[in-house]
Design a protein around this motif. Structure first.
Motif, PDB file in Angstrom:
ATOM      1  N   ALA A  72       1.413  -3.021  10.038  1.00  0.00           N
ATOM      2  CA  ALA A  72       2.020  -2.422   8.841  1.00  0.00           C
ATOM      3  C   ALA A  72       3.472  -2.072   9.132  1.00  0.00           C
ATOM      4  O   ALA A  72       3.948  -2.198  10.264  1.00  0.00           O
ATOM      5  N   GLN A  73       4.174  -1.630   8.095  1.00  0.00           N
ATOM      6  CA  GLN A  73       5.563  -1.196   8.263  1.00  0.00           C
ATOM      7  C   GLN A  73       5.668   0.267   8.650  1.00  0.00           C
ATOM      8  O   GLN A  73       6.700   0.694   9.169  1.00  0.00           O
ATOM      9  N   LYS A  74       4.609   1.046   8.419  1.00  0.00           N
ATOM     10  CA  LYS A  74       4.600   2.470   8.766  1.00  0.00           C
ATOM     11  C   LYS A  74       3.206   2.848   9.254  1.00  0.00           C
ATOM     12  O   LYS A  74       2.200   2.231   8.862  1.00  0.00           O
ATOM     13  N   VAL A  75       3.154   3.895  10.074  1.00  0.00           N
ATOM     14  CA  VAL A  75       1.866   4.400  10.537  1.00  0.00           C
ATOM     15  C   VAL A  75       1.983   5.893  10.798  1.00  0.00           C
ATOM     16  O   VAL A  75       3.049   6.381  11.209  1.00  0.00           O
ATOM     17  N   LEU A 105       0.840  -1.189   0.000  1.00  0.00           N
ATOM     18  CA  LEU A 105       0.000   0.000   0.000  1.00  0.00           C
ATOM     19  C   LEU A 105       0.881   1.247   0.000  1.00  0.00           C
ATOM     20  O   LEU A 105       2.047   1.190   0.415  1.00  0.00           O
ATOM     21  N   PRO A 106       0.352   2.394  -0.409  1.00  0.00           N
ATOM     22  CA  PRO A 106       1.119   3.637  -0.288  1.00  0.00           C
ATOM     23  C   PRO A 106       1.408   3.950   1.180  1.00  0.00           C
ATOM     24  O   PRO A 106       0.624   3.607   2.068  1.00  0.00           O
ATOM     25  N   ASP A 107       2.525   4.615   1.436  1.00  0.00           N
ATOM     26  CA  ASP A 107       2.820   5.047   2.807  1.00  0.00           C
ATOM     27  C   ASP A 107       1.724   5.996   3.283  1.00  0.00           C
ATOM     28  O   ASP A 107       1.197   6.801   2.505  1.00  0.00           O
ATOM     29  N   PRO A 108       1.337   5.919   4.569  1.00  0.00           N
ATOM     30  CA  PRO A 108       0.321   6.839   5.076  1.00  0.00           C
ATOM     31  C   PRO A 108       0.823   8.283   5.086  1.00  0.00           C
ATOM     32  O   PRO A 108       2.021   8.538   5.250  1.00  0.00           O
ATOM     33  N   THR A 109      -0.086   9.207   4.912  1.00  0.00           N
ATOM     34  CA  THR A 109       0.235  10.629   4.929  1.00  0.00           C
ATOM     35  C   THR A 109      -0.205  11.216   6.261  1.00  0.00           C
ATOM     36  O   THR A 109      -1.387  11.140   6.607  1.00  0.00           O
ATOM     37  N   PRO A 110       0.701  11.782   7.060  1.00  0.00           N
ATOM     38  CA  PRO A 110       0.305  12.349   8.362  1.00  0.00           C
ATOM     39  C   PRO A 110      -0.686  13.482   8.207  1.00  0.00           C
ATOM     40  O   PRO A 110      -0.565  14.338   7.327  1.00  0.00           O
ATOM     41  N   GLY A 111      -1.694  13.506   9.071  1.00  0.00           N
ATOM     42  CA  GLY A 111      -2.629  14.615   9.135  1.00  0.00           C
ATOM     43  C   GLY A 111      -2.125  15.675  10.093  1.00  0.00           C
ATOM     44  O   GLY A 111      -0.981  15.614  10.580  1.00  0.00           O
ATOM     45  N   ASP A 112      -2.960  16.653  10.372  1.00  0.00           N
ATOM     46  CA  ASP A 112      -2.586  17.721  11.301  1.00  0.00           C
ATOM     47  C   ASP A 112      -2.240  17.133  12.666  1.00  0.00           C
ATOM     48  O   ASP A 112      -3.017  16.356  13.240  1.00  0.00           O
ATOM     49  N   GLY A 113      -1.078  17.495  13.178  1.00  0.00           N
ATOM     50  CA  GLY A 113      -0.656  17.036  14.496  1.00  0.00           C
ATOM     51  C   GLY A 113      -0.131  15.625  14.524  1.00  0.00           C
ATOM     52  O   GLY A 113       0.176  15.108  15.603  1.00  0.00           O
ATOM     53  N   GLU A 114      -0.024  14.969  13.380  1.00  0.00           N
ATOM     54  CA  GLU A 114       0.462  13.588  13.333  1.00  0.00           C
ATOM     55  C   GLU A 114       1.908  13.514  12.852  1.00  0.00           C
ATOM     56  O   GLU A 114       2.415  14.447  12.238  1.00  0.00           O
TER      57      GLU A 114
END
Length: 323
Positions: free
Chosen positions: A86-89, A20-29
């Protein structure tokens, strides 16, 4: 990144390992690279959409991780609303805590959800007082194995653990349980289970029960409570529909049934800070000993859930996202 994704609800077979694509951080993440993911019994409900919070597809299960921020920094353990397999969060760093060097990934994962649950079950919900008797249902499990140790540490007069096999009962006793009981006694008649709990407590009714099964085990545990006793329900592993609470019966016996779900602490992170601030140093000092239930490759996630549901495990299960 590689992750476990669910696109349909069901048993372990609905979990697929995909790219899957790497997750994109939202505000404050922040984005974190995961070195270990934790597995909880609640995850087996999540795959079925049978737990407390409704699930939306597609989803990545997993409520906890150990890793480091993508831009670098210390190793941390964190709680998640989902996405841990997952490998990233991407998640709120406010719900992460630095892991002491002496604490392994597996140990940190054991305390961040199951340890904080055990901490709050005894302190916040049951208000355990010194000298009281405590029954820990599933005393060899992730929460139970830590609750046994904490109850003894905090002055419980007698700790009684239930466990489904001789090996698990022996483990619970090695962690500090004064007596153990086979929960299978509740299968035919809850009264038999009630009698066994009272016998394990020297013939007396018990003060506190930490209950996560439901069904006959809950019924038998409730009947074993002394006046002013408290049963704290925090799971439904038996997958049985709960009976309605009989208020007049509670009044007539001066007993309490209390529910607990750690998710309610997410919006009050100071409650988690309090627990983690005590638990991690205890683990680092060797005073609290999390039980490792096994480390599985991410690609063997179905096997991990199968073993958990079949009660073939004890303690904390973890996933290795690099494999």
């Amino acid at each position: 990144m590689r992750a476990v994704q669910i696109t349909r609800f069901g048993g372990p077979e609905v979990m697929d390992v995909v790219d899957l694509p790497d997750p994109t951080p939202g505000d404050g993440e922040q984005l974190f690279d995961i070195s270990s993911s934790g597995v909880n019994f609640a995850d087996t409900h999540q795959t079925e959409d049978s737990y407390l919070a409704p699930q939306t597809l597609p989803l990545i299960p997993g409520a906890e991780f150990v890793g480091t921020a993508a831009e670098g920094g210390p190793r941390v353990v964190g709680l998640l609303a989902g996405g841990g397999y997952a490998q990233k969060v991407a998640t709120d760093p406010r719900l992460t805590w630095p892991v002491p060097e002496a604490v392994t990934d597996e140990q940190a994962l054991a305390v961040v959800l199951q340890g904080t649950t055990a901490w709050h079950l005894l302190r916040t919900s049951a208000h355990l007082a010194e000298g009281e008797s405590v029954v820990v249902i599933a005393g060899a499990g992730g929460v139970g194995s830590l609750a046994v140790q904490l109850a003894k540490r905090w002055g419980a007069g007698r700790v009684i653990a239930t466990a489904s096999s001789p090996e698990k009962r022996e483990l619970a006793e090695s962690l500090g349980a004064d007596a153990t009981v086979d929960p299978a006694l509740a299968d035919d008649d809850p009264k038999t289970f009630t009698a066994a709990l009272r016998e394990a407590n020297g013939g007396k009714r018990v003060d506190v029960v930490l209950e996560m099964t439901g069904g006959h085990v809950l019924d038998g545990s409730l009947s074993a409570l002394a006046p002013f006793g408290r049963l704290v329900a925090y799971g439904m592993a038996g997958r049985e529909a709960p009976k309605p609470v009989n208020v007049p019966s509670l009044m007539g016996t001066s007993r309490a049934v209390i529910g607990f779900w750690l998710a309610h602490c997410f919006s009050r992170p100071e409650m988690l800070d309090q627990a983690m601030g005590e638990l991690l140093p205890l683990v680092a000092d060797g005073a609290l000993k999390p039980v490792s239930g096994g480390r599985y490759p991410l690609t063997a996630v179905r096997e991990a859930h199968q073993d958990l549901r079949a009660r073939r495990t004890s303690g904390k299960l973890t996933l290795d996202p690099s494999r």
